[in-house]
Enzyme design. Sequence first.
Site, short mmCIF file in Angstrom:
data_model
loop_
_atom_site.label_atom_id
_atom_site.label_comp_id
_atom_site.label_asym_id
_atom_site.label_seq_id
_atom_site.Cartn_x
_atom_site.Cartn_y
_atom_site.Cartn_z
N HIS A 59 0.90 -1.19 0.13
CA HIS A 59 0.06 0.08 -0.07
C HIS A 59 0.95 1.25 -0.02
CE1 HIS A 59 0.57 -0.36 4.41
NE2 HIS A 59 0.38 0.97 4.54
N HIS A 61 0.74 5.75 0.96
CA HIS A 61 0.08 6.72 1.37
C HIS A 61 0.72 8.06 0.82
CE1 HIS A 61 -1.78 4.57 4.80
NE2 HIS A 61 -0.54 4.17 4.88
N TYR A 146 11.59 4.27 -0.15
CA TYR A 146 10.51 4.45 -0.92
C TYR A 146 9.70 5.58 -0.19
CZ TYR A 146 12.23 0.13 -2.44
OH TYR A 146 13.24 -1.10 -2.64
#
Length: 158
Positions: A59, A61, A146
Amino acid sequence: MSDYIRPRFPGACVFFTVTLANRRSDLLTREIAALRAAVRRTKTERPFTINAWVVLPDHMHCVWTLPEGDCDFSTRWSVIKARFSRAMPPAPRRASHVARREHGIWQRRFWEHHLRSDADKSAAIRYCWINPVKHGLAARPEDWAYSSIHRDGPVHWP
């Protein structure tokens, strides 16, 4: 089927969570170059400001600010997801994915929260950066490769 209506505020600053269908996958970090290419191309065609972004294995954000007069973040996400999906090798799909012309990589929706103050925005950015630590992927936010934390300079954490 629900009739989900997203808020529409031109020039808004928005926090997003976007998730893979397979929550055990590491596809996003394994294929980070394809994700970056999809974002870069979409951002060129449909500009937005990236205030913060963190990509975890399954996932991500991010906090975006849309241009004045523009409130269409849904199309941007649709294009990013589609470009990333097309860059992946074909995989088995359920009939519902075939019917909707989906690759089955992503959860169908995403979560968004409109940020209404500088404090909201700061908290959302901090959440992005601390998330790899929360998930046990890094000891410190700056240890996670990342993350936009590297773009935004050194940050001092308690």
